[in-house]
Motif scaffolding. Structure first.
Motif, PDB file in Angstrom:
ATOM      1  N   THR A 151     -12.304 -31.935  19.456  1.00  0.00           N
ATOM      2  CA  THR A 151     -12.996 -32.906  19.710  1.00  0.00           C
ATOM      3  C   THR A 151     -13.422 -32.885  18.051  1.00  0.00           C
ATOM      4  O   THR A 151     -13.124 -34.262  17.272  1.00  0.00           O
ATOM      5  N   THR A 152     -13.784 -31.919  17.534  1.00  0.00           N
ATOM      6  CA  THR A 152     -14.469 -31.700  15.996  1.00  0.00           C
ATOM      7  C   THR A 152     -13.161 -32.044  15.125  1.00  0.00           C
ATOM      8  O   THR A 152     -13.369 -32.957  14.511  1.00  0.00           O
ATOM      9  N   GLU A 153     -11.567 -31.294  15.108  1.00  0.00           N
ATOM     10  CA  GLU A 153     -10.755 -31.906  14.603  1.00  0.00           C
ATOM     11  C   GLU A 153     -10.101 -33.146  14.670  1.00  0.00           C
ATOM     12  O   GLU A 153     -10.152 -34.016  14.003  1.00  0.00           O
ATOM     13  N   LYS A 154     -10.699 -34.061  15.760  1.00  0.00           N
ATOM     14  CA  LYS A 154     -10.053 -35.275  16.628  1.00  0.00           C
ATOM     15  C   LYS A 154     -11.349 -36.140  15.458  1.00  0.00           C
ATOM     16  O   LYS A 154     -11.383 -37.230  14.519  1.00  0.00           O
ATOM     17  N   GLN A 155     -12.381 -35.672  15.169  1.00  0.00           N
ATOM     18  CA  GLN A 155     -13.116 -36.781  14.555  1.00  0.00           C
ATOM     19  C   GLN A 155     -13.113 -36.466  13.126  1.00  0.00           C
ATOM     20  O   GLN A 155     -13.114 -37.224  12.187  1.00  0.00           O
ATOM     21  N   MET A 156     -13.233 -34.861  12.262  1.00  0.00           N
ATOM     22  CA  MET A 156     -12.941 -35.353  10.869  1.00  0.00           C
ATOM     23  C   MET A 156     -11.410 -35.340  10.832  1.00  0.00           C
ATOM     24  O   MET A 156     -11.112 -35.666   9.215  1.00  0.00           O
ATOM     25  N   ARG A 157     -10.195 -35.511  11.672  1.00  0.00           N
ATOM     26  CA  ARG A 157      -8.184 -35.311  11.186  1.00  0.00           C
ATOM     27  C   ARG A 157      -8.469 -34.522   9.751  1.00  0.00           C
ATOM     28  O   ARG A 157      -7.602 -35.241   9.143  1.00  0.00           O
ATOM     29  N   ARG A 158      -9.119 -33.695  10.325  1.00  0.00           N
ATOM     30  CA  ARG A 158      -8.439 -32.004   9.581  1.00  0.00           C
ATOM     31  C   ARG A 158      -8.598 -30.981  10.121  1.00  0.00           C
ATOM     32  O   ARG A 158      -9.129 -31.256  11.669  1.00  0.00           O
ATOM     33  N   SER A 159      -7.405 -30.113  10.185  1.00  0.00           N
ATOM     34  CA  SER A 159      -7.825 -28.717  11.232  1.00  0.00           C
ATOM     35  C   SER A 159      -8.402 -28.023  11.054  1.00  0.00           C
ATOM     36  O   SER A 159      -9.396 -27.786  10.208  1.00  0.00           O
ATOM     37  N   ILE A 160      -9.482 -27.461  12.024  1.00  0.00           N
ATOM     38  CA  ILE A 160     -10.732 -26.376  12.163  1.00  0.00           C
ATOM     39  C   ILE A 160     -10.617 -25.676  13.102  1.00  0.00           C
ATOM     40  O   ILE A 160     -11.207 -24.721  13.082  1.00  0.00           O
ATOM     41  N   MET A 161      -8.841 -24.827  13.291  1.00  0.00           N
ATOM     42  CA  MET A 161      -9.543 -24.165  14.875  1.00  0.00           C
ATOM     43  C   MET A 161      -8.991 -22.887  14.321  1.00  0.00           C
ATOM     44  O   MET A 161     -10.018 -21.808  14.606  1.00  0.00           O
ATOM     45  N   SER A 162      -8.246 -22.831  13.530  1.00  0.00           N
ATOM     46  CA  SER A 162      -8.306 -21.535  13.144  1.00  0.00           C
ATOM     47  C   SER A 162     -10.076 -21.014  12.128  1.00  0.00           C
ATOM     48  O   SER A 162     -10.124 -19.797  12.243  1.00  0.00           O
ATOM     49  N   SER A 163     -10.037 -22.167  11.103  1.00  0.00           N
ATOM     50  CA  SER A 163     -11.115 -20.772  10.928  1.00  0.00           C
ATOM     51  C   SER A 163     -12.912 -21.010  12.350  1.00  0.00           C
ATOM     52  O   SER A 163     -12.989 -19.990  11.728  1.00  0.00           O
ATOM     53  N   CYS A 164     -12.474 -21.508  13.178  1.00  0.00           N
ATOM     54  CA  CYS A 164     -13.395 -21.042  14.376  1.00  0.00           C
ATOM     55  C   CYS A 164     -13.065 -20.122  14.693  1.00  0.00           C
ATOM     56  O   CYS A 164     -14.162 -19.226  14.936  1.00  0.00           O
ATOM     57  N   HIS A 165     -12.291 -19.242  14.903  1.00  0.00           N
ATOM     58  CA  HIS A 165     -11.923 -18.075  15.683  1.00  0.00           C
ATOM     59  C   HIS A 165     -11.565 -17.687  14.703  1.00  0.00           C
ATOM     60  O   HIS A 165     -12.224 -16.116  14.839  1.00  0.00           O
ATOM     61  N   ALA A 166     -12.046 -17.556  13.321  1.00  0.00           N
ATOM     62  CA  ALA A 166     -12.334 -16.430  11.808  1.00  0.00           C
ATOM     63  C   ALA A 166     -13.469 -15.986  11.740  1.00  0.00           C
ATOM     64  O   ALA A 166     -14.074 -14.703  12.069  1.00  0.00           O
ATOM     65  N   PHE A 167     -14.020 -17.120  12.508  1.00  0.00           N
ATOM     66  CA  PHE A 167     -15.812 -17.118  12.953  1.00  0.00           C
ATOM     67  C   PHE A 167     -15.833 -15.723  14.167  1.00  0.00           C
ATOM     68  O   PHE A 167     -16.873 -15.142  13.578  1.00  0.00           O
ATOM     69  N   TRP A 168     -15.384 -16.724  14.850  1.00  0.00           N
ATOM     70  CA  TRP A 168     -15.547 -15.426  16.012  1.00  0.00           C
ATOM     71  C   TRP A 168     -15.169 -14.047  15.503  1.00  0.00           C
ATOM     72  O   TRP A 168     -15.844 -13.098  16.371  1.00  0.00           O
ATOM     73  N   SER A 169     -14.347 -13.496  14.898  1.00  0.00           N
ATOM     74  CA  SER A 169     -13.268 -12.655  14.714  1.00  0.00           C
ATOM     75  C   SER A 169     -14.363 -11.933  13.541  1.00  0.00           C
ATOM     76  O   SER A 169     -14.582 -10.489  13.920  1.00  0.00           O
ATOM     77  N   LEU A 170     -15.064 -12.557  12.299  1.00  0.00           N
ATOM     78  CA  LEU A 170     -16.228 -12.027  11.657  1.00  0.00           C
ATOM     79  C   LEU A 170     -17.542 -11.657  12.755  1.00  0.00           C
ATOM     80  O   LEU A 170     -18.171 -10.510  12.735  1.00  0.00           O
ATOM     81  N   GLY A 171     -17.718 -12.154  14.232  1.00  0.00           N
ATOM     82  CA  GLY A 171     -19.118 -12.151  15.182  1.00  0.00           C
ATOM     83  C   GLY A 171     -18.792 -11.070  15.498  1.00  0.00           C
ATOM     84  O   GLY A 171     -19.224 -10.303  15.409  1.00  0.00           O
ATOM     85  N   GLY A 172     -17.391 -10.527  16.082  1.00  0.00           N
ATOM     86  CA  GLY A 172     -17.120  -9.602  16.388  1.00  0.00           C
ATOM     87  C   GLY A 172     -17.517  -8.519  15.712  1.00  0.00           C
ATOM     88  O   GLY A 172     -17.457  -7.291  15.966  1.00  0.00           O
ATOM     89  N   LEU A 173     -16.981  -9.277  14.884  1.00  0.00           N
ATOM     90  CA  LEU A 173     -17.058  -7.528  13.378  1.00  0.00           C
ATOM     91  C   LEU A 173     -18.681  -7.228  12.999  1.00  0.00           C
ATOM     92  O   LEU A 173     -18.591  -5.815  13.136  1.00  0.00           O
ATOM     93  N   ILE A 174     -19.092  -8.171  13.032  1.00  0.00           N
ATOM     94  CA  ILE A 174     -20.386  -7.564  12.923  1.00  0.00           C
ATOM     95  C   ILE A 174     -21.242  -7.118  13.942  1.00  0.00           C
ATOM     96  O   ILE A 174     -22.135  -6.095  14.114  1.00  0.00           O
TER      97      ILE A 174
END
Length: 397
Positions: A134-157
């Motif tokens: 939904t946020t991608e649609k509102q922003m009209r740009r891709s954000i999914m990959s960076s969201c998954h990057a934050f998931w990976s970062l959270g797991g690492l921390i």
């Protein structure tokens, strides 16, 4: 009558950093942080409940069953209430589950606790991915990959700090601190999430699993993208140690090289996808992963295998985010339904594949496994045209 965001009939894209993007990224960070914090608690959990290796394996399977059960339920609720509400509720309900796992004293309460932990984490996973769409649609740009990057970062921390915090604060103290930090993330993200109440026609629509093959085919893309990821996670270190003669210390770098390049490329993945499109990006990533897996499987030593896993991490990094984004943008379908199908199929690969790989490896060896895994990516290449639906998030309406 003309909105100031309209320029020559085309809606401008939102800035790269917006409050909704920060909010959903924090939810991904929190979800990964809880998962990462659970990993170093597993040995103590098994000892407290007197679990054998097979008993612990069954408990981990219960975690997976919880996720698989709750993911479709979460998707159905998104269709009714919107991803924002489901993300918030699932996050709140997930907060105490890590503490619950630290307090249970027998197998039955442990099974209930780990089912709830896996189920609520899974439901939140579907909802926050839907909110990212939904946020991608509102922003009209891709954000999914960076969201998954934050998931990976959270797991690492969560995983990197867990051992030290458990030694310092104890098992319960660690859970309390992790829960508090996770609650802070939820509290900050809460007002930032982009609200997405369903349209009246969606709210009245009969909610059922899709009969069209489209989400199931995208689910195959997610499944065949995540099985190699699970193989490197569960079997990479053993491959290094048993078949390549690496030391224990060097064996730990098998997944480390993979996860480092995967996290780095996930932060860059949105820019790449916006520049080249989801289909071309998925094809490039798939071919790169195939090269990496073959390099690792054909390696004559740990250094070559490490390079192969690092290349595979570059490739696999953006395959699943693209599949999830495509699932959330399917025409004529409530996004929670499509996402629940794809996430359930994708994550079931990580849950089911390790045992199957272990059985096959007993007869063939792990090198043959990594050489054979690119065959799954050939299917992804054949279905890669479906990634065009991911680009609908960035198309002007």
């Amino acid at each position: 009558m003309t909105d100031n965001t309209v320029v020559t009939g085309v809606l401008e894209r939102a800035p790269i950093i917006t409050r909704p993007r920060v909010g959903v990224a924090l939810m991904f960070l929190m979800n990964g942080f809880l998962i990462g914090a659970w990993a170093p608690k597993i040995p103590e959990f098994a000892s407290r409940l007197a679990l054998s290796e097979s008993g612990l394996g069954l408990m981990i399977l219960v975690f997976g069953i919880g996720s698989i059960v709750m993911m479709p339920i979460g998707g159905l609720q998104i269709a009714r209430f919107g991803s924002t509400t489901v993300t918030r509720v699932a996050a709140l309900m997930a907060l105490p589950t890590l503490l619950l796992l630290s307090l249970v004293g027998n197998v039955w309460t442990g099974a209930i606790a780990i089912f709830l932990f896996g189920g609520l984490i899974g439901a939140m996973d579907v909802a926050m991915n839907a909110n990212a769409v939904t946020t991608e649609k509102q922003m009209r740009r891709s954000i999914m990959s960076s969201c998954h990057a934050f998931w990976s970062l959270g797991g690492l921390i969560g995983s990197a700090s867990g051992g030290l915090l458990i030694a310092w604060l104890g098992v319960v103290g660690h859970s309390l601190l992790v829960s508090l930090l996770a609650a802070v993330m939820v509290g900050i993200a809460w007002p930032m999430l982009l609200a997405d109440k369903p349209h009246p026609e969606e709210a009245k629509a009969k909610v059922r699993l899709p009969r069209t093959p489209l989400p199931w085919l995208i689910g195959v893309v997610a499944l065949f993208s995540m099985i190699p990821e699970g193989a490197v996670l569960d079997w990479g270190a053993l491959y290094f140690r048993n078949e390549l003669g690496a030391s224990v210390q060097l064996s730990g770098l098998a997944f480390g090289a993979f996860s480092l390049t995967m996290a780095a490329m996930r932060f860059a993945g949105d820019l790449v996808r916006d520049r080249f499109g989801a289909v071309r990006t998925l094809r490039f990533c798939t071919i790169t992963s195939m090269i990496g897996l073959l390099t690792a499987g054909l390696a004559n030593g740990p250094v070559m295998a490490m390079i192969g896993f690092a290349i595979a991490g570059i490739g696999i990094s953006n395959m699943v985010p693209i599949a999830f984004s495509a699932a959330g943008n399917l025409p004529g379908m409530a996004q929670g339904i499509g996402l629940s199908v794809v996430t359930t199929m994708g994550y079931s690969g990580i849950l089911v594949a390790p045992s199957a790989i272990g059985f096959i490896a007993e007869h063939t060896g792990l090198a043959a496994i990594f050489i054979g895994l690119p065959a799954l990516h050939l299917v992804v290449l054949l279905l890669s045209g479906l990634a065009r639906h991911a680009d609908r998030a960035a198309d002007p309406q």
